[in-house]
Design a protein around this motif. Structure first.
Motif, mmCIF file in Angstrom:
data_model
loop_
_atom_site.group_PDB
_atom_site.id
_atom_site.type_symbol
_atom_site.label_atom_id
_atom_site.label_comp_id
_atom_site.label_asym_id
_atom_site.label_seq_id
_atom_site.Cartn_x
_atom_site.Cartn_y
_atom_site.Cartn_z
ATOM 1 N N VAL A 41 0.838 -1.199 0.000
ATOM 2 C CA VAL A 41 0.000 0.000 0.000
ATOM 3 C C VAL A 41 0.876 1.252 0.000
ATOM 4 O O VAL A 41 0.606 2.215 -0.728
ATOM 5 C CB VAL A 41 -0.971 -0.016 1.204
ATOM 6 N N GLN A 42 1.958 1.209 0.781
ATOM 7 C CA GLN A 42 2.871 2.356 0.796
ATOM 8 C C GLN A 42 3.502 2.558 -0.584
ATOM 9 O O GLN A 42 3.647 3.687 -1.057
ATOM 10 C CB GLN A 42 3.955 2.140 1.856
ATOM 11 N N ALA A 43 3.840 1.462 -1.237
ATOM 12 C CA ALA A 43 4.442 1.545 -2.571
ATOM 13 C C ALA A 43 3.494 2.229 -3.550
ATOM 14 O O ALA A 43 3.911 3.034 -4.388
ATOM 15 C CB ALA A 43 4.811 0.149 -3.081
ATOM 16 N N ILE A 44 2.208 1.892 -3.464
ATOM 17 C CA ILE A 44 1.203 2.528 -4.319
ATOM 18 C C ILE A 44 1.097 4.017 -3.999
ATOM 19 O O ILE A 44 1.230 4.874 -4.865
ATOM 20 C CB ILE A 44 -0.199 1.895 -4.078
ATOM 21 N N ASP A 48 6.501 4.332 -4.858
ATOM 22 C CA ASP A 48 7.836 3.846 -4.511
ATOM 23 C C ASP A 48 8.082 2.506 -5.216
ATOM 24 O O ASP A 48 7.742 1.441 -4.704
ATOM 25 C CB ASP A 48 7.912 3.689 -2.980
ATOM 26 N N SER A 49 8.724 2.584 -6.393
ATOM 27 C CA SER A 49 8.873 1.362 -7.186
ATOM 28 C C SER A 49 9.858 0.382 -6.549
ATOM 29 O O SER A 49 9.740 -0.826 -6.729
ATOM 30 C CB SER A 49 9.302 1.703 -8.616
ATOM 31 N N GLN A 50 10.823 0.937 -5.798
ATOM 32 C CA GLN A 50 11.797 0.058 -5.147
ATOM 33 C C GLN A 50 11.105 -0.812 -4.092
ATOM 34 O O GLN A 50 11.348 -2.023 -4.016
ATOM 35 C CB GLN A 50 12.866 0.933 -4.483
ATOM 36 N N LEU A 51 10.240 -0.198 -3.309
ATOM 37 C CA LEU A 51 9.486 -0.936 -2.285
ATOM 38 C C LEU A 51 8.568 -1.968 -2.947
ATOM 39 O O LEU A 51 8.431 -3.102 -2.474
ATOM 40 C CB LEU A 51 8.680 0.043 -1.423
ATOM 41 N N HIS A 113 0.786 -3.526 -9.530
ATOM 42 C CA HIS A 113 0.066 -2.347 -10.014
ATOM 43 C C HIS A 113 0.807 -1.066 -9.619
ATOM 44 O O HIS A 113 0.808 -0.091 -10.365
ATOM 45 C CB HIS A 113 -1.371 -2.343 -9.499
ATOM 46 N N ALA A 114 1.426 -1.088 -8.451
ATOM 47 C CA ALA A 114 2.216 0.074 -8.019
ATOM 48 C C ALA A 114 3.328 0.349 -9.034
ATOM 49 O O ALA A 114 3.569 1.496 -9.417
ATOM 50 C CB ALA A 114 2.808 -0.169 -6.636
#
Lengths: 230, 230
Positions: A41-44, A48-51, A113-114
């Motif tokens: 969820v944080q990546a979305i 944050d593509s790395q996460l 999806h992120a």
């Protein structure tokens, strides 16, 4: 006679240890899956593509945990031939790991999806819906895992009720996303990514509810699945 | 000695009968779920709201079958304490009924979308994609159930490969649906219904693949889940 009793106690305590270990492993898997959800969820929300990549990479660990715990359960059944509540616990754990694995799968989908969303640049459209729904879903998952850790059927039953709240939030989010698409057809591809994320969150809520049903099964010996025409 | 042997044979044959019954029940559930899928797809493609209602009503029977078979499995484990391949069979059946129940759920979801779509009038948009994908998915489900009925690991493994074809057809369908929406933004709500149907079909393909994995588990004793980073 004394020796035999001692021996049986010894057997029983090894068995208890094995059950305890299986339960601990289940809780560890639950913790891992919670982390995957939080990070996805944080990546979305923070693009944050790395996460997102980390979440995708780490999913295989969740899969491994499922196989390990399942194998331990089958071994315990074969070796110890548990009965009554012990057998219910082992059966409940095998069902619970399947749900946890699927929550992990949904977290991985969210992370994918992120990645797609970050590639097409930042856009806050639909993110507030995701954030809002993710908060409710994380809470319900936490409560479900807590009820499992404490074998607390009351918390489990109360948590199942909260799932209705999630269904409402989910439907509201869907309506808003459709509105975005109609207002700006060029955004359709992006918004559909968000649509899948919202769907994944709703599915995670369902799986959390399934975990609660298994707590009730262990504690009360009743199989309450499908009671509400789920 | 003779009597004891006879007695054991008797026990063993009751056990075999119980296993056979569980397997028959699983096959009956598989047949029911196949019918639900066929009817749900027909309800969509022919805008048949009556048939859609029937699918929705009948889903509870699938749920009941899951509970009944699961309970029979737990009882067999408790009473007969099966080992080796017998235990694997029982474990595989409990996993398989969970997948069948979820296929039933997806069929019910498809039927619900059929209802929403018939309410808003006929429209062939996206239906050819649904028909095409449904055909492949029904075939894969049929093969998966056949491999279970005959404990045929080779068919099971071959069927799992076909799932890749479904993933490709699914992605193609998604792209076409997005194109429809962009070309005619007023159709967005309707096309999103089709989008969920296509997603459900893809999920059913995944569950069919899980059934195949359980056939391999029973026959070869190997747990091959997550081998392809699923």
């Amino acid at each position: 006679m004394m020796d035999k009793l001692k021996f049986e106690n010894h057997i029983a305590s090894v068995f208890d240890e094995e059950l305890e270990e299986i339960r601990n492993d289940l809780m560890a898997m639950g913790g891992q899956v919670e982390q995957q959800l939080t990070d996805a969820v944080q990546a979305i929300c923070e693009a944050d593509s790395q996460l997102a990549e980390q979440v995708i990479q780490r999913d295989h660990r969740v899969d491994e945990m499922e196989l390990e715990i399942d194998e331990a359960c089958v071994l315990v059944i074969a070796r110890r031939q548990p009965a009554a509540s012990d057998l219910r616990l082992v059966v409940a754990v095998t069902r619970a790991v399947a749900d946890l694995e699927r929550i992990g799968d949904e977290a991985k989908k969210i992370a994918k999806h992120a990645l797609e969303l970050t590639e097409s640049g930042p856009s806050p459209m639909g993110y507030s819906e995701v954030r809002h729904l993710a908060q409710s879903v994380s809470q319900i998952l936490r409560n479900a895992l807590d009820s499992f850790a404490r074998f607390d059927a009351d918390t489990a039953l109360a948590t199942m009720q909260e799932d209705k709240k999630i269904d409402m939030e989910y439907k509201t989010a869907l309506r808003e996303l459709v509105t975005y698409m109609m207002e700006d057809p060029r955004s359709i591809s992006r918004v559909i990514n968000i649509l899948w994320v919202v769907r994944s969150l709703e599915r995670i809520g369902d799986h959390a509810k399934n975990l609660c049903e298994q707590v009730v099964f262990v504690v009360k010996g009743k199989d309450i699945r499908h009671r509400n025409g789920q």
